[in-house]
Enzyme design. Structure first.
Site, PDB file in Angstrom:
ATOM      1  N   CYS A  17       0.870  -1.185   0.000  1.00 31.03           N
ATOM      2  CA  CYS A  17       0.000   0.000   0.000  1.00 31.03           C
ATOM      3  C   CYS A  17       0.910   1.240   0.000  1.00 31.03           C
ATOM      4  CB  CYS A  17      -0.845   0.000   1.263  1.00 31.03           C
ATOM      5  SG  CYS A  17       0.192   0.039   2.746  1.00 31.03           S
ATOM      6  N   HIS A 129      -1.066  -4.828  19.723  1.00 34.36           N
ATOM      7  CA  HIS A 129      -0.556  -4.503  18.379  1.00 34.36           C
ATOM      8  C   HIS A 129       0.085  -3.111  18.432  1.00 34.36           C
ATOM      9  CE1 HIS A 129      -0.459  -3.324  14.177  1.00 34.36           C
ATOM     10  NE2 HIS A 129      -0.530  -4.610  13.871  1.00 34.36           N
ATOM     11  N   GLU A 131       0.176  -0.633  16.443  1.00 33.49           N
ATOM     12  CA  GLU A 131      -0.671   0.502  16.051  1.00 33.49           C
ATOM     13  C   GLU A 131      -1.631   0.883  17.182  1.00 33.49           C
ATOM     14  OE1 GLU A 131      -2.868   0.218  12.310  1.00 33.49           O
ATOM     15  OE2 GLU A 131      -4.166   1.869  12.946  1.00 33.49           O
ATOM     16  N   SER A 273       1.977  -5.438   3.458  1.00 36.12           N
ATOM     17  CA  SER A 273       3.411  -5.353   3.750  1.00 36.12           C
ATOM     18  C   SER A 273       4.216  -6.410   2.994  1.00 36.12           C
ATOM     19  CB  SER A 273       3.628  -5.496   5.262  1.00 36.12           C
ATOM     20  OG  SER A 273       2.820  -6.542   5.780  1.00 36.12           O
TER      21      SER A 273
HETATM   22  O1  0CJ Z   1      -0.475  -0.445  10.722  1.00 35.59           O
HETATM   23  C1  0CJ Z   1      -0.256  -0.103   9.587  1.00 35.59           C
HETATM   24  C2  0CJ Z   1      -0.079   1.279   9.339  1.00 35.59           C
HETATM   25  C3  0CJ Z   1      -0.137  -1.098   8.467  1.00 35.59           C
HETATM   26  C4  0CJ Z   1       1.249  -1.256   7.993  1.00 35.59           C
HETATM   27  C5  0CJ Z   1       1.403  -2.279   6.908  1.00 35.59           C
HETATM   28  O2  0CJ Z   1       1.121  -3.576   7.265  1.00 35.59           O
HETATM   29  P1  0CJ Z   1       1.842  -4.418   8.397  1.00 35.59           P
HETATM   30  O3  0CJ Z   1       1.683  -5.833   8.063  1.00 35.59           O
HETATM   31  O4  0CJ Z   1       3.236  -3.924   8.590  1.00 35.59           O
HETATM   32  O5  0CJ Z   1       1.064  -4.013   9.699  1.00 35.59           O
HETATM   33  P2  0CJ Z   1      -0.297  -4.517  10.355  1.00 35.59           P
HETATM   34  O6  0CJ Z   1       0.080  -5.578  11.363  1.00 35.59           O
HETATM   35  O7  0CJ Z   1      -0.824  -3.318  11.059  1.00 35.59           O
HETATM   36  O8  0CJ Z   1      -1.203  -5.001   9.308  1.00 35.59           O
HETATM   37 FE1  F3S Z   2      -3.310   1.255   5.457  1.00 38.32          FE
HETATM   38 FE2  F3S Z   2      -0.991   0.755   4.503  1.00 38.32          FE
HETATM   39 FE3  F3S Z   2      -1.353   2.929   5.849  1.00 38.32          FE
HETATM   40  S1  F3S Z   2      -2.354  -0.751   5.371  1.00 38.32           S
HETATM   41  S2  F3S Z   2      -2.942   2.485   7.264  1.00 38.32           S
HETATM   42  S3  F3S Z   2      -2.286   2.480   3.922  1.00 38.32           S
HETATM   43  S4  F3S Z   2       0.408   1.613   5.940  1.00 38.32           S
END
Ligand code: 0CJ
Ligand code: F3S
Length: 316
Positions: A17, A129, A131, A273
């Site tokens: 993304c 998590h 975030e 990711s």
């Molecule tokens: O939390 C985010 C801003 C998403 C980042 C991209 O994905 P990833 O796999 O590093 O993180 P999530 O575990 O939050 O999906």
């Molecule tokens: Fe979504 Fe990627 Fe940002 S999953 S919150 S656009 S890092």
């Protein structure tokens, strides 16, 4: 020996993304600008392949700021950090670059705005998590109540049930979150929230694409890491939409070929990711074993890009 035929339905969008793309660029540009080592607090994004690649270029990954020296730049991961983290970096007079996705920062700002209006916050997210820790850490301890499920809503005990607002993690299941929001609205009719939730465009689009693929296939693979929230949600979405055999794999070597023996239609996607090279690797692993027909199932197009912070656009 002739290979058996197999249709590989590739869900699109899949993979990187805009926030992940930006976060990785930030680390690469920081190494270019300041040289190695560049410290990164937490995995820049939840993908071992990405992290190993950046480590080879000179990034050092640590979990806490206290593991960084004062005199080297540090980057905060895409998932965001509590307010205390940049505050401590400033106190130590460190150079830092924040790679928090702008869509996560937007949620941080929402939380602050509600707090300034005197509302207590409810956060829908996963405990532990990064975030969730970062977003809850925008406000003083105890100001944000966490709910992970619709059942959790019943046990909330807010200061004033009429003065509440909610925010969400950006990588949740769209459908599960709708259920939690409904439970919040039912119990707290005056609760204030975003238009729907704070789930980002990339999470929403990848889940939509999986919903289109799941009914067509006997097995679906999601390329992503076990600690990647958005990737794990894709596995669940496939299961909830009729594909019982839905698995997370980090790369081709993790595919259980025996388990999918005899299938003729397989779905494939990648979390936000997971890099394109791993998608190609998995497609090639299928081509080695099957006569593959690749069928793209595209439910949205994405053309979002985020700029890197100005400090990295300026010469050293
Ligand atoms: O939390 C985010 C801003 C998403 C980042 C991209 O994905 P990833 O796999 O590093 O993180 P999530 O575990 O939050 O999906
Ligand atoms: Fe979504 Fe990627 Fe940002 S999953 S919150 S656009 S890092």
């Amino acid at each position: 020996m002739t290979k058996p035929p197999l249709t590989l339905f590739l869900a699109a969008p899949n993979g990187f993304c805009a926030g992940v793309d930006r976060a990785i660029k930030i680390v690469e540009m920081a190494i270019e600008k300041w040289g190695a080592p560049i410290y990164v607090r937490h995995e820049i994004v939840h993908n071992k392949f990405v992290v190993d690649g950046l480590r080879d270029k000179g990034a050092v990954f640590v979990e806490e700021l206290e593991d960084c020296p004062d005199d080297r730049p540090v980057i905060f991961s895409a998932h965001g950090v509590a307010k205390a983290v940049p505050a401590e970096a400033s106190r130590r007079e460190m150079v830092y670059v924040d790679a928090t996705c702008p869509l996560v920062s937007k949620v941080h700002i929402e939380a602050e705005r509600h707090f300034a209006d005197g509302l207590q916050m409810v956060m829908i997210g996963h405990a532990g998590h990064p975030e969730t820790i970062g977003t809850m850490g925008q406000l003083p301890d105890g100001e944000v109540l966490l709910v992970e499920t619709a059942e959790d809503v019943a046990s909330l005990s807010p200061r004033n049930p009429d003065r509440l607002a909610y925010i969400t993690q950006t990588t949740l299941s769209v459908d599960d979150t709708a259920g939690i929001v409904a439970a919040l609205n039912a119990r707290f009719p005056k609760i204030v929230g975003p238009h729907k939730e704070d789930i980002c465009y990339a999470t929403t689009n990848r889940q939509e694409a999986v919903k289109a693929v799941a009914p067509k296939v006997q097995a679906l693979l999601v390329i992503g890491a076990p600690n990647s929230s958005n990737s794990r949600r894709l596995v669940e979405v496939a299961r909830a939409n009729g594909c019982d055999y839905s698995m997370l794999v980090q790369r081709a070597t993790e595919i259980d070929w025996r388990a999918i023996e005899g299938v003729s239609a397989v779905g494939l996607t990648a979390g936000a990711s997971a890099p394109q090279v791993l998608v190609d690797e998995v497609i090639n692993a299928f081509r080695d074993r099957y006569e593959v027909t690749l069928d793209l199932v595209e439910t949205a197009q994405e053309n979002i890009e985020f700029k890197v912070p100005r400090v990295l656009r300026e010469p050293a």
